[in-house]
Write an enzyme that holds these catalytic residues in place. Structure first.
Site, mmCIF file in Angstrom:
data_model
loop_
_atom_site.group_PDB
_atom_site.id
_atom_site.type_symbol
_atom_site.label_atom_id
_atom_site.label_comp_id
_atom_site.label_asym_id
_atom_site.label_seq_id
_atom_site.Cartn_x
_atom_site.Cartn_y
_atom_site.Cartn_z
ATOM 1 N N ASN A 147 0.813 -1.217 0.000
ATOM 2 C CA ASN A 147 0.000 0.000 0.000
ATOM 3 C C ASN A 147 0.846 1.267 0.000
ATOM 4 O O ASN A 147 0.345 2.343 0.314
ATOM 5 C CB ASN A 147 -0.997 -0.016 1.174
ATOM 6 N N ARG A 285 3.342 7.259 11.160
ATOM 7 C CA ARG A 285 2.845 6.751 12.435
ATOM 8 C C ARG A 285 2.628 7.927 13.386
ATOM 9 O O ARG A 285 3.458 8.834 13.454
ATOM 10 C CB ARG A 285 3.838 5.761 13.074
ATOM 11 N N GLN A 314 -4.405 3.575 18.431
ATOM 12 C CA GLN A 314 -5.495 3.381 17.474
ATOM 13 C C GLN A 314 -6.381 2.231 17.935
ATOM 14 O O GLN A 314 -5.846 1.166 18.226
ATOM 15 C CB GLN A 314 -4.923 3.099 16.084
ATOM 16 N N HIS A 333 -7.321 6.068 10.244
ATOM 17 C CA HIS A 333 -6.204 5.452 9.508
ATOM 18 C C HIS A 333 -6.738 4.687 8.282
ATOM 19 O O HIS A 333 -7.125 3.528 8.386
ATOM 20 C CB HIS A 333 -5.461 4.498 10.457
HETATM 21 P P1 NDP Z 1 10.249 1.746 3.302
HETATM 22 O O1 NDP Z 1 10.915 0.721 4.152
HETATM 23 O O2 NDP Z 1 10.309 1.616 1.823
HETATM 24 O O3 NDP Z 1 10.856 3.167 3.645
HETATM 25 C C1 NDP Z 1 11.187 3.557 4.915
HETATM 26 C C2 NDP Z 1 12.303 4.564 4.808
HETATM 27 O O4 NDP Z 1 12.501 5.137 6.087
HETATM 28 C C3 NDP Z 1 13.613 3.968 4.362
HETATM 29 O O5 NDP Z 1 14.084 4.727 3.257
HETATM 30 C C4 NDP Z 1 14.509 4.176 5.585
HETATM 31 O O6 NDP Z 1 15.778 4.586 5.235
HETATM 32 C C5 NDP Z 1 13.881 5.385 6.222
HETATM 33 N N1 NDP Z 1 14.257 5.560 7.609
HETATM 34 C C6 NDP Z 1 14.261 4.661 8.610
HETATM 35 N N2 NDP Z 1 14.689 5.233 9.742
HETATM 36 C C7 NDP Z 1 14.954 6.530 9.449
HETATM 37 C C8 NDP Z 1 15.441 7.628 10.173
HETATM 38 N N3 NDP Z 1 15.781 7.481 11.479
HETATM 39 N N4 NDP Z 1 15.577 8.821 9.549
HETATM 40 C C9 NDP Z 1 15.295 8.964 8.251
HETATM 41 N N5 NDP Z 1 14.830 7.932 7.481
HETATM 42 C C10 NDP Z 1 14.676 6.741 8.088
HETATM 43 O O7 NDP Z 1 8.750 1.828 3.807
HETATM 44 P P2 NDP Z 1 7.484 2.529 3.145
HETATM 45 O O8 NDP Z 1 7.942 3.775 2.480
HETATM 46 O O9 NDP Z 1 6.684 1.566 2.365
HETATM 47 O O10 NDP Z 1 6.650 2.865 4.455
HETATM 48 C C11 NDP Z 1 7.158 3.778 5.424
HETATM 49 C C12 NDP Z 1 6.267 3.789 6.642
HETATM 50 O O11 NDP Z 1 4.998 4.322 6.314
HETATM 51 C C13 NDP Z 1 5.935 2.402 7.230
HETATM 52 O O12 NDP Z 1 6.957 1.958 8.082
HETATM 53 C C14 NDP Z 1 4.667 2.672 7.962
HETATM 54 O O13 NDP Z 1 4.942 3.116 9.274
HETATM 55 C C15 NDP Z 1 4.028 3.792 7.181
HETATM 56 N N6 NDP Z 1 2.873 3.309 6.415
HETATM 57 C C16 NDP Z 1 1.653 3.872 6.660
HETATM 58 C C17 NDP Z 1 0.539 3.396 6.014
HETATM 59 C C18 NDP Z 1 -0.793 4.028 6.211
HETATM 60 O O14 NDP Z 1 -1.812 3.401 5.889
HETATM 61 N N7 NDP Z 1 -0.885 5.227 6.719
HETATM 62 C C19 NDP Z 1 0.608 2.264 5.082
HETATM 63 C C20 NDP Z 1 1.975 1.853 4.790
HETATM 64 C C21 NDP Z 1 3.034 2.330 5.486
HETATM 65 P P3 NDP Z 1 16.976 3.647 4.783
HETATM 66 O O15 NDP Z 1 16.380 2.610 3.931
HETATM 67 O O16 NDP Z 1 17.815 4.615 4.032
HETATM 68 O O17 NDP Z 1 17.567 3.134 6.027
#
Ligand code: NDP
Length: 399
Positions: A147, A285, A314, A333
């Site tokens: 998603n 989140r 939630q 959400h």
């Molecule tokens: P990804 O794993 O593709 O992306 C997460 C990114 O966050 C990675 O690029 C990672 O960086 C980066 N990251 C982790 N820790 C840090 C930090 N301390 N500072 C900066 N960047 C950081 O996940 P998605 O993009 O698919 O999803 C992201 C989040 O969105 C999920 O974890 C979830 O919490 C939320 N989400 C919400 C939904 C909703 O319905 N509202 C649905 C789906 C997701 P790197 O790889 O460079 O370490």
């Protein structure tokens, strides 16, 4: 025979739908980075049906029961007398969605002596105490990418809604007004603004790509740089800390996972780095932000708008300040649980279960914890530890 406990949100108050506005879903071939969509051996649902609510059962009942498993589906997840707590002691697998999360705390792990796997039907496994999963050798898996694009669409929608003052203007139309000045006294174009994302993973990068045609200036903060050709294609400015990103941007969106390193990254101190009148969009989140600091920043004008769909806990209690704070574009959400997204994550959960029962490896991109440590995508994007603290407050919803 295994016992699978599946926690899903309630059916619509009008009852489980008997028809839908559209007859089918567009067929996607692959995710943008080439990752394959879920590949279960079969599915027992029609894509486009409501699968994430209790009667939708993620389309899993026929598959699980025909293989001799016990399948318990409930929305009752909070408070000591919840169905989840009652069923946990002999559960082998717990499935839930971040939209209506089964908070799998260390106390619940201690009760669930037979637990082998916790599956997130969606993305983001912060509602599971990952440290407890590591300590108890329980596998944690989620349906990476299912998603991400759905959420990115919600992010762009929310940014535009806030910057253009869409929601109050719509309300004027509904209540019979023609109060143009009331509507536009807070309305701007996003064109030319500095827009930044905290994290440029699947969602963050998609947001950057979707925004590029609006002729905005794009920024990102991430621990790892994007490939140079992507930075050049989107004319991106990289920041290596939040202060630098916040000082540069008019609009900021949060797209990183919640883990101990990112919890409360937006707080009374870091909000001072933002330009006065910045907009903040958080569909990642709720706990990335300090609840009261965000509400205070809207009251003082430090933020001109805050929107998104994620809360903590939630369901959010009825008196959660984000429901009523000024200039908010909050929804429950929902961004990652459109009917389109549900079809993908229901198929992804089915794929994970098939792998588990047939002793086949679960894709690396779905693994968060396995064999007592962070694994697969979890080892890349999460840190060990626990972000579920305080989730017991969810039991207050409905009281
Ligand atoms: P990804 O794993 O593709 O992306 C997460 C990114 O966050 C990675 O690029 C990672 O960086 C980066 N990251 C982790 N820790 C840090 C930090 N301390 N500072 C900066 N960047 C950081 O996940 P998605 O993009 O698919 O999803 C992201 C989040 O969105 C999920 O974890 C979830 O919490 C939320 N989400 C919400 C939904 C909703 O319905 N509202 C649905 C789906 C997701 P790197 O790889 O460079 O370490």
């Amino acid at each position: 025979m295994a016992k699978i406990v599946c926690v899903l949100y309630d059916d619509p108050i009008t009852g489980y739908p008997t028809s839908y506005p559209r007859d089918d879903l567009p067929r996607l071939e692959r995710y943008p980075d080439g990752q394959a969509l879920p590949t279960p051996e079969a599915i027992d649902f029609k894509p486009g049906a409501l699968l994430g609510s209790v009667s939708g059962e993620l389309g899993l009942r026929k598959y699980l029961e025909s293989n001799g498993h016990q399948f318990v589906v409930t929305s009752s997840k909070d408070g000591a007398d919840s169905v989840l707590d009652r069923e946990l002691p002999d559960a082998d697998i717990v499935i839930s969605q971040p939209f209506w999360p089964a908070y799998m705390t260390a106390e619940r792990f201690a009760k669930a002596k037979k637990l082998k796997m916790v599956v997130t039907a969606g993305i983001g496994s912060d509602h599971t105490d990952l440290q407890a999963a590591i300590d108890n050798n329980v596998t944690v898996a989620e349906v990476t990418y299912c998603n991400s694009n759905s959420v990115a669409e919600h992010v762009v929608m929310t940014m535009l809604a806030l910057v253009r003052n869409y929601i109050p203007s719509h309300e004027w139309a509904v209540k019979g007004g023609w109060n143009i000045a009331d509507c536009v006294q807070r309305s701007y174009d996003i064109e030319g603004m500095q827009v930044g994302t905290v994290a440029a993973g699947r969602i963050g990068l998609r947001v950057l790509r979707l925004l590029n045609p609006f002729d905005v200036h794009l920024h990102y903060l991430d621990r790892h740089r994007l490939p140079a050709e992507v930075e050049a294609e989107l004319n991106l400015t990289h920041h290596d800390n939040l202060e630098s990103l916040a000082r540069a941007c008019d609009v900021v969106t949060l797209n990183c996972p919640l883990h101990p390193e990112t919890e409360h990254m937006i707080n009374a101190d870091s909000l001072k780095w933002f330009k006065r009148g910045a907009y903040l969009v958080n569909t990642a989140r709720g706990k990335l932000c300090d609840r009261d600091a965000v509400a205070a920043a809207l009251e003082s004008g430090q933020l001109a708008g805050y929107g998104g769909d994620v809360w903590f806990p939630q369901p959010a209690p009825k008196d959660h300040p984000w429901r009523t704070m000024p200039y908010n574009g909050m929804t429950p959400h929902i961004s990652g649980t459109s009917l389109s997204a549900q079809a993908r994550y229901a198929a992804g959960v089915r794929e994970i279960l098939e792998c588990f029962f047939e002793n086949r490896p679960i894709r690396d991109e779905y693994l968060i914890v396995q064999g007592g440590h962070l694994a697969g995508v979890g080892a890349h994007s999460y840190s060990a530890g626990n972000a579920t603290k305080g989730s017991d407050e969810a039991a207050r919803f409905g009281k």
